[in-house]
Scaffold this active site. Sequence first.
Site, PDB file in Angstrom:
ATOM      1  N   ASN A  71      18.484 -78.452  21.506  1.00 34.31           N
ATOM      2  CA  ASN A  71      19.151 -76.688  20.776  1.00 34.31           C
ATOM      3  C   ASN A  71      20.060 -76.919  19.849  1.00 34.31           C
ATOM      4  OD1 ASN A  71      18.278 -75.508  23.039  1.00 34.31           O
ATOM      5  ND2 ASN A  71      20.257 -74.924  23.757  1.00 34.31           N
ATOM      6  N   ARG A 127       1.954 -71.155  23.324  1.00 30.13           N
ATOM      7  CA  ARG A 127       2.433 -72.033  23.109  1.00 30.13           C
ATOM      8  C   ARG A 127       2.126 -72.434  25.077  1.00 30.13           C
ATOM      9  NH1 ARG A 127       6.895 -72.969  19.831  1.00 30.13           N
ATOM     10  NH2 ARG A 127       8.059 -71.640  19.976  1.00 30.13           N
ATOM     11  N   ARG A 153       5.906 -72.789  16.587  1.00 28.79           N
ATOM     12  CA  ARG A 153       7.665 -73.565  15.422  1.00 28.79           C
ATOM     13  C   ARG A 153       7.660 -74.579  16.503  1.00 28.79           C
ATOM     14  NH1 ARG A 153      10.907 -72.524  11.014  1.00 28.79           N
ATOM     15  NH2 ARG A 153      10.578 -70.065  11.706  1.00 28.79           N
ATOM     16  N   HIS A 176       2.253 -63.257  18.687  1.00 28.24           N
ATOM     17  CA  HIS A 176       3.101 -63.711  20.127  1.00 28.24           C
ATOM     18  C   HIS A 176       2.553 -63.243  21.549  1.00 28.24           C
ATOM     19  CE1 HIS A 176       7.806 -63.985  22.077  1.00 28.24           C
ATOM     20  NE2 HIS A 176       7.284 -65.347  21.759  1.00 28.24           N
ATOM     21  N   TYR A 227      10.759 -71.704  33.560  1.00 29.20           N
ATOM     22  CA  TYR A 227      11.285 -70.189  32.658  1.00 29.20           C
ATOM     23  C   TYR A 227      11.095 -68.948  33.768  1.00 29.20           C
ATOM     24  CZ  TYR A 227      10.318 -72.364  28.143  1.00 29.20           C
ATOM     25  OH  TYR A 227      10.654 -73.339  26.637  1.00 29.20           O
ATOM     26  N   ARG A 271      20.237 -63.210  27.722  1.00 29.41           N
ATOM     27  CA  ARG A 271      20.357 -64.481  27.791  1.00 29.41           C
ATOM     28  C   ARG A 271      21.639 -65.050  26.833  1.00 29.41           C
ATOM     29  NH1 ARG A 271      17.088 -68.759  25.594  1.00 29.41           N
ATOM     30  NH2 ARG A 271      15.331 -67.251  25.601  1.00 29.41           N
ATOM     31  N   HIS A 275      13.871 -65.587  30.856  1.00 28.31           N
ATOM     32  CA  HIS A 275      13.085 -65.953  29.375  1.00 28.31           C
ATOM     33  C   HIS A 275      12.363 -64.135  29.535  1.00 28.31           C
ATOM     34  CE1 HIS A 275       9.171 -66.104  27.247  1.00 28.31           C
ATOM     35  NE2 HIS A 275      10.646 -66.908  26.055  1.00 28.31           N
TER      36      HIS A 275
END
Length: 738
Positions: free
Chosen positions: A91, A427, A457, A487, A520, A620, A648
């Site tokens: 992270n 993703r 990314r 997205h 997730y 979160r 998430h």
Amino acid sequence: MIGNDRWVTEIETGPVTEARPDTNAREPGDRTPAAPPAATPAATTDQLPEDRYLNRELSWLEFNARVLALAADDSMPLLERAKFLAIFASNLDEFYMVRVAGLKRRDQMGLSALSADGLTPREQLGRIGEQTQRIASRHARVFRDSVLPALGEEGIYVVTWADLDQAEREQLSTYFHEQVFPVLTPLAVDPAHPFPFVSGLSLNLAVTVRQPEDGGQHFARVKVPDNVDRFVELGGTDTDGAEGAAVHRFLPVEELIAAFLPVLFPGMEIVEHHAFRITRNADFEVEEDRDEDLLQALERELARRRFGSPVRLEVADDMTEGMLELLLRELDVHPGDVIEVPGLLDLSSLWQIYGLDRPALKDRTFVPATHPAFAERETPKSIFATLREGDVLVHHPYYSFSTSVQRFIEQAAADPNVLAIKQTLYRTSGDSPIVRALIDAAEAGKQVVALVEIKARFDEQANIRWARALEQAGVHVAYGIVGLKTHCKTALVVRREGPVIRRYCHIGTGNYNSKTARLYEDVGLLTAAPDIGADLTDLFNSLTGYSRKLSYRNLLVAPHGIRAGIIERVEREVAAHLEHGPQAGKGHIRLKMNALVDEQVIDALYRASQVGVRIEVVVRGICALRPGAEGFSENITARSILGRFLEHSRILHFRAIDEFWIGSADMMHRNLDRRVEVMAQVKDPRLTAQLDDLFESALDPATRCWELGPDGQWTASPQEGRTVRDHQVSLMERHRSP
């Protein structure tokens, strides 16, 4: 993707934006469509104090400190603690590669715009450096003083060269000469050899050698190869570990290389050696030209990424001053960007230790349940037949992704009555069954459209590969709208049913990724509602064609609709609250998201709080909202839940106006202004009851969480001695497969 797991994948990275006074400010040359004006506020911001926002960068570091707190918690299974140490490290790498890099760019360009909390880029960089040094040191100490000894008690040792006996050293000598030495390249630095390029996130040894003849000293760099294991396991393990488990002894590979430096520099005296690691700027933006192939432009920028300027230098805390000065000079690193680590560098490598087959030291295996609506029966129904009977809400990972969303796409691909499948992909996993199903559908002659976001990314290369594979199979691949990332998580299936064409839809909060769906926490709506089907048809037309659709029937769509739509609903909640009288306490807003940063949304919540609307936020990660402050946010609370799964989902509830919304957008500038995002209203009372139950569990006073105070400090809750329940464990027990 950084590390072996994106448990905290969306770390709220993105271009560092100017936050005040214009939250929609754009840089010169930015062709991003301008965001629409904000909804008219119920009251002016003059009634709100200047210091009403928390700094988003420091808030992110506080989030990573909460991840570290999980690693420090000795009630956690031991290898899970090691996992959280690895997550913390990866992270922080990504934070420096993007967020810190963006701030440095602004500082170097002389851009003096203040952050929302009134800090210049340079002031933020100073505070980030101080806070990072504190938590990075604690990170190293948690490993060295807590996790490492506990691993030893379980028969898992990370040793030093000095700990080895002669037989072990001979064994490792053979390994070194056969497996490591051939891939090492010592690089000298002298007038004939310039200082070598040091790749980002690589582990290196800085070495000083001395010539015996004249005593002259020289610097050399040895890169630790990334194609060998970071932790070299010694053979000959026995079963004297806890409960008869095998004993594992590991030596960090940099220690092995250091022990054999005389082999790399024969005839030279080794004076000193120290490990170091740099992080480089990965905050690049693709210059999108309508006349240029986007794939080619992106591949060109990806090639440039590895040469980004250094933004952080990590060194062992015993590095000599002379060696550090040399690295600072040659790498062009500012002293404020040095992080001194009391122990091993790059603990993201602890994923290797986590991979040991020691189930007793890990969380109990959880097998997601199949949603009752899709459960196998003697005469199984298709998902389409199920959705014709009513909407279905799936909550991952508690309900299986593979037997719900994945099966929805796979059945559509195999169904001869399906005419078209349209889907967004942000993703996805390396062996994606979703992508495989889309390819099968195209090869079967169906019309298949895939909106592949190749600018996601750190997943750009993977998405480029999938885009090309899809194109080769005959899928119509589009890359969205120039200047925007796509997205949203949406899928549309068009099916012929006799004389009728019916549309089936999925709108979710998480990616179409069967692997991360097990890690997730997300929600998704599966529906055959005609209005949502019509909305998604319009949306896909806008993504693949030249439609300028801005309004939808049952969706809020960014960049033109979500911020204004949310503020409008906050104001409607205020109006309903005042209509029933503040004493009735009817106004109540509950929000669950990954990040809350957008100043306009925050101000709308402050104004609602000022008239007595109760607001509960479950966030979160980053939270720039300052809760519980006298005069403007007394009625707002904010908490953060971290645990086995990455929280998430994005869910909004406005109680007085009785509306629930789910979708892909966090309350951030990037999501609301520079991305295509979708929020959908959930109307079915059966499903809203499930969302209400989720909120009740997350907001239960006994739920283990961290609570945010008006001073920006996060405090573990409930306090010691109080009854504690685990939100995620409770949901697992409720959904555990028999």
